[in-house]
Write a protein that holds these residues in place. Structure first.
Motif, short mmCIF file in Angstrom:
data_model
loop_
_atom_site.label_atom_id
_atom_site.label_comp_id
_atom_site.label_asym_id
_atom_site.label_seq_id
_atom_site.Cartn_x
_atom_site.Cartn_y
_atom_site.Cartn_z
N VAL A 68 0.86 -1.18 0.00
CA VAL A 68 0.00 0.00 0.00
C VAL A 68 0.90 1.23 0.00
CG1 VAL A 68 -1.77 1.30 1.24
CG2 VAL A 68 -1.84 -1.21 1.20
N VAL A 69 0.79 2.03 -1.06
CA VAL A 69 1.66 3.18 -1.27
C VAL A 69 0.83 4.44 -1.38
CG1 VAL A 69 3.40 4.23 -2.77
CG2 VAL A 69 3.35 1.73 -2.48
N ALA A 70 1.25 5.49 -0.69
CA ALA A 70 0.60 6.80 -0.79
C ALA A 70 1.64 7.81 -1.25
CB ALA A 70 0.01 7.21 0.56
N VAL A 71 1.27 8.62 -2.23
CA VAL A 71 2.19 9.61 -2.80
C VAL A 71 1.53 10.98 -2.76
CG1 VAL A 71 3.56 10.29 -4.81
CG2 VAL A 71 3.15 7.86 -4.35
N THR A 72 2.12 11.93 -2.06
CA THR A 72 1.59 13.30 -2.05
C THR A 72 2.16 14.06 -3.25
OG1 THR A 72 3.32 14.38 -0.73
CG2 THR A 72 1.61 13.19 0.47
#
Length: 280
Positions: A16-20
């Motif tokens: 699970v990857v989150a990129v701002t």
């Protein structure tokens, strides 16, 4: 004990990857590469239309995100799920002389470039620590290691991110969580529009994306791009101030930021910055 034993490995397939700041530039390239490696990616950005379009194009989820707001970060990460990898990429880079920079422009840089990573790490780290693994990448800049005439406050925020990252890294390492700082030179994105450096010092967003994704494997504290510049920067930091000043003057580096700011290529980016500054 090896580094990879200390930091439990993260399989990108299903991670699970989150990129701002994920709708454009480095963020978009990074999200696309993680998605191509099989990760479940969520991108966040202020621009609702662009974030939706990008998410569809790269096969990720998208959400409107204001990194200056802790509540917005909390909502974004909750939507992403139990985050294995957080990339704090959102950033802005106004250019101009320090004394001429409006206060709201300076405030916007501090809020986005410094408070953004603070909010992101404060929101993501508790869950990572509880699960005993996780990785955070803070995208800083080569400006976080050396002087940047024409971008003094930007430079200050990136120095702050470097110090923040190394300090937090030391605090959370025992919990199996790593923090890496990626520091690229000039990247051909909207943020760098109008600026120019020799090709050996310039990068494409995909170059930075590969370094970010690769950091999940090696977990180094700092990554300078291009890689050969790391040693050069270290040498620069021990040179007398007069030598550094002369190098900046002779190389024309003191004037590059001002020239870039006045260029036609930067007009659209300056317009977006003005809108963002009104929020600060």
């Amino acid at each position: 004990m090896s580094l990879l034993t200390h930091y439990p490995p993260i399989d990108l397939r299903g991670a699970v990857v989150a990129v701002t700041g994920g709708a454009r530039g480095i963020g978009r390239a990074t999200a696309a590469l993680f998605a191509a490696r099989g990760a479940a990616v969520t991108i966040g950005d202020l621009d609702a239309v662009t974030v939706e379009t990008t998410a569809k194009e790269i096969g990720s989820r998208g959400a409107v995100l204001d990194v200056t707001s802790r509540a917005s970060i909390d909502d974004f990460l909750a939507a992403a799920g139990p985050v294995d990898i957080l990339v704090n990429n959102a950033g802005i880079m106004p250019l101009g002389t320090f004394l001429d920079e409006p206060t709201n422009i300076s405030a916007a840089q501090i809020n986005v470039n410094f408070w953004g990573p603070i909010h992101g790490m404060q929101a993501a780290l508790p869950g990572m620590i509880e699960r005993g693994r996780g990785h955070i990448v803070n995208v800083a800049s080569l400006a976080g290691k050396m002087p940047t005439p024409g971008g003094a406050v930007y430079c200050g925020t990136k120095h702050a991110v470097v110090g923040l990252s190394t300090s937090v890294r030391a605090e959370v390492a025992e919990h199996g969580v790593s923090v890496s700082t990626v520091m690229p030179s000039l990247v051909h994105t909207d943020l760098g529009s109008g600026a120019s450096l020799p090709s050996a010092l310039s990068l494409e967003p995909e170059d930075v994306a590969r370094a970010i994704v690769d950091s999940v494997r090696h977990r180094r504290a700092e990554v300078v791009l291009p890689r050969w510049l790391g040693a050069a920067v270290d040498v620069t930091r021990v040179l007398p101030g007069a030598v550094v000043d002369t190098t900046l003057r002779v190389g024309g580096l003191r004037d590059r930021g001002l020239a870039a700011n006045d260029s036609a290529e930067r007009a659209e980016y300056r317009r977006r910055l003005a809108g963002q500054a009104q929020r600060s």
